[in-house]
Every structure is written in C-alpha cells, then in structure tokens.
Write a protein that holds these residues in place. Sequence first.
Motif, PDB file in Angstrom:
ATOM      1  N   TRP A   3      24.681  47.073 -16.122  1.00 59.03           N
ATOM      2  CA  TRP A   3      23.887  47.496 -14.965  1.00 59.03           C
ATOM      3  C   TRP A   3      22.418  47.600 -15.356  1.00 59.03           C
ATOM      4  N   GLU A   4      22.138  48.168 -16.537  1.00 56.23           N
ATOM      5  CA  GLU A   4      20.766  48.309 -16.979  1.00 56.23           C
ATOM      6  C   GLU A   4      20.111  46.950 -17.183  1.00 56.23           C
ATOM      7  N   TYR A  23      21.329  54.077 -16.553  1.00 56.48           N
ATOM      8  CA  TYR A  23      22.581  54.582 -16.006  1.00 56.48           C
ATOM      9  C   TYR A  23      23.094  55.747 -16.840  1.00 56.48           C
ATOM     10  N   SER A  28      24.602  58.718 -14.601  1.00 51.72           N
ATOM     11  CA  SER A  28      26.000  58.955 -14.939  1.00 51.72           C
ATOM     12  C   SER A  28      26.357  60.418 -14.697  1.00 51.72           C
TER      13      SER A  28
END
Length: 122
Positions: A3-4, A23, A28
Amino acid sequence: MAWEGVQERRAGKEELDDEWVTYHHDLSMPQGCRVGGFPSWYTTDPSPMNCEACAAPTILLITVSSREWDGRDGSWMPVEEGDTAEDLRDPCPTKFAVGRDGLLNVFACPTDPGHPHRFSVQ
C-alpha cells in the motif's frame, strides 16, 4: 508495505520521509493501551484464542502496552499530551512494563463473562 509503495508512486516520491503517512505507523491499529479492537500479533503468528470452558472464540477485552507511541507515529499520540519536544521524549508515560517492552492482550468469552480470561503477551 505494498500500500505504501502505491502511495509513494502516486505522490511521485521515491522514499518515505518524516511527514509522509505510512500504513503501519499512521493508519493501522492504534498504539498504546486500549479497550477492544483487534489484537496485535507482531511477535508471533495469530493463534486461536478460544474459551477454555466452552470453546467459543474470545474477543479482545483490553490491551495493556509498555509504549503509548514511538518517535514516528505521532498521529496516535493523545491530544492531551501536547506536541512539544518534552512530551514526545517519553513514549511510556504510563510506566507499564509488559514482558520485554511488549504488550498484554486480555481476551474474554462473549458467551459467559464468568469464564476464565485468555492472555497473550507480545
């Protein structure tokens, strides 16, 4: 981390910097002591936490953590703590010590609160 990587490419950045949202550190699970939510399994793989009396899957009751935040995830720092350098130096304002600077998850049986609790130290 995938995702990053996508977010970095969208932003045209090659590396994460201190102002970049990640994240793990910002989106998170919240750090520190908390009630409910999801358990952290950062030192072991997730394991079933079933009630020893009735075998029902337990739910996370509370997490007691040795650290409330670290130097990178200021987004989880409570507003009440302020934003001065003095406040950020002590990520352990509660002075709890669980294991080797870890956390304790306490699980409860949802079918009968009188059943024994389960514990996980991470």
